[in-house]
Design an enzyme around this catalytic site. Structure first.
Site, mmCIF file in Angstrom:
data_model
loop_
_atom_site.group_PDB
_atom_site.id
_atom_site.type_symbol
_atom_site.label_atom_id
_atom_site.label_comp_id
_atom_site.label_asym_id
_atom_site.label_seq_id
_atom_site.Cartn_x
_atom_site.Cartn_y
_atom_site.Cartn_z
ATOM 1 N N HIS A 145 -0.992 0.744 -9.861
ATOM 2 C CA HIS A 145 -1.730 -0.217 -9.037
ATOM 3 C C HIS A 145 -2.236 -1.363 -9.915
ATOM 4 O O HIS A 145 -3.422 -1.708 -9.896
ATOM 5 C CB HIS A 145 -2.894 0.465 -8.329
ATOM 6 C CG HIS A 145 -3.177 -0.126 -6.970
ATOM 7 N ND1 HIS A 145 -3.604 0.623 -5.920
ATOM 8 C CD2 HIS A 145 -3.091 -1.396 -6.531
ATOM 9 C CE1 HIS A 145 -3.776 -0.154 -4.858
ATOM 10 N NE2 HIS A 145 -3.466 -1.384 -5.202
ATOM 11 N N GLU A 202 -2.873 8.461 -4.108
ATOM 12 C CA GLU A 202 -3.142 7.582 -5.241
ATOM 13 C C GLU A 202 -4.520 7.912 -5.816
ATOM 14 O O GLU A 202 -5.490 7.951 -5.054
ATOM 15 C CB GLU A 202 -3.099 6.120 -4.786
ATOM 16 C CG GLU A 202 -3.190 5.130 -5.936
ATOM 17 C CD GLU A 202 -2.977 3.698 -5.486
ATOM 18 O OE1 GLU A 202 -3.883 2.864 -5.737
ATOM 19 O OE2 GLU A 202 -1.925 3.402 -4.868
ATOM 20 N N ARG A 251 0.843 -1.181 0.000
ATOM 21 C CA ARG A 251 0.000 0.000 0.000
ATOM 22 C C ARG A 251 0.886 1.241 0.000
ATOM 23 O O ARG A 251 1.946 1.262 0.640
ATOM 24 C CB ARG A 251 -0.924 0.020 1.228
ATOM 25 C CG ARG A 251 -2.115 -0.917 1.122
ATOM 26 C CD ARG A 251 -3.090 -0.411 0.067
ATOM 27 N NE ARG A 251 -4.325 -1.189 0.028
ATOM 28 C CZ ARG A 251 -4.496 -2.285 -0.709
ATOM 29 N NH1 ARG A 251 -3.501 -2.745 -1.445
ATOM 30 N NH2 ARG A 251 -5.653 -2.920 -0.703
#
Length: 331
Positions: free
Chosen positions: A292, A273, A244
């Protein structure tokens, strides 16, 4: 990662709510809309798919971003006894799960189910950084052919001890590396050369040639890697984050790359993000940023369907649940 996302954590919690209570079988709702792949998965395991009602006992939640709607459904349906979440990381739902925790509710995620594609992505980023591919991909002339490091025989530190870490250990075996696992506890991890608890992270960083972050994001792991940690590392080391974005202090990462405190970084997750256009991380030296995408929907959908089928069988009394989440610790 498609949510990613990605990703698992530092250790198995000592107690998982739901272990002591077998859910009462009943209809299963697939929300926010029925998807044929998952309908087939439930029905192939012997389950019954129906719309959400007072008779519903299970919910398969497929929207990684719909935390508010998910919370309302959980609050308004106390009869629910099993919830399946769509990704390995449940940080988007953490507060809701904590406030809604009850002994009769079992929550499962996809943790461990996506380990193969995510570990594969981590290995790809590691090799690319060691071989200085960011530099070569931007080159418009022949350049310096003396740059590059072999992965063989290096020391890898992996933060996290879930399915991704275990798959990484397996993928790394042919390279003859030594692997140190950093996790919540110090229980040994099979295949690792050493296993240490998180309070010893700074002690093992100076020996790391590669640092791979494969942990869940919790209150304890947020900002785990910052200025102090980058300062402990060799200037020849590289960092890979497929866990993460919040595990890393972004400003500290930019500084470490710009000053040469580390040799490179490969990141599939960022904080913030998505990473905004023009952010200094985009122009930092020897960095690879992927959006991602360590486990794309095409990769994860069949894997999640398999998890749904297995957990439907558990819901009906056949075996145990996979990927059980402890709402208190957040993974």
């Amino acid at each position: 990662m498609s949510d990613s996302q990605h990703h698992e954590i530092l250790a198995a919690p000592p107690h998982i709510p739901g272990d002591d209570a077998r859910p009462v079988p009943g209809p299963i709702a697939i929300l926010p809309e029925q998807v044929s792949l998952f309908v087939d998965a439930v029905e192939s395991a012997g389950g019954q798919v129906a719309g959400l009602s007072t008779d519903t006992r299970g919910v398969i939640w497929l929207d990684p971003q719909g935390a508010e709607e998910f919370g309302e459904i959980l609050t308004e349906n106390p009869q629910l006894s099993w919830i399946q979440l769509p990704y390995a990381g449940v940080d988007a739902f953490a507060d809701i799960l904590k406030s809604s925790a009850r002994p009769t509710l079992t929550v499962t995620s996809a943790k461990g189910a996506f380990a193969q594609p995510v570990a594969e992505h981590a290995l790809m980023l590691t090799l690319a950084l060691l071989r200085r591919l960011p530099l070569r991909l931007r080159a418009t002339s022949w350049g310096d052919g003396t740059l590059g490091t072999s992965l063989y025989g290096l020391h890898i530190v992996i933060v996290g001890a879930g399915g991704i870490a275990l798959e990484l250990i397996r993928l790394l075996q042919p390279f003859g590396v030594s692997v140190t696992i950093v996790r919540r506890g110090s229980t040994p991890v099979e295949g690792a050369s050493a296993t240490v608890s998180t309070d010893r992270l700074d002690a093992v960083l100076p020996g790391a040639d590669v640092l791979i972050l494969a942990a869940a994001l919790t209150d304890d792991t947020r900002g785990l890697i910052g200025e102090q940690q980058f300062g402990q590392m060799k200037n020849s080391s590289v960092v890979v984050n497929i866990g993460r974005g919040g595990l890393v202090v972004t400003d500290a990462l930019v500084d470490a790359l710009q000053t040469g405190a580390i040799a490179g970084a490969g990141i599939d997750v960022t904080d913030p993000e998505p990473l905004p256009d023009g952010h200094p991380l985009w122009s930092a030296p020897n960095v690879i940023i992927t959006p991602h995408s360590a486990d794309t929907p095409d990769m994860t959908r069949p894997l999640l369907a398999r998890r749904v089928a297995n957990n439907t069988r558990a819901f009906l009394g056949e075996g145990g649940f996979d990927g059980v989440v402890d709402p208190v610790v957040g993974y």
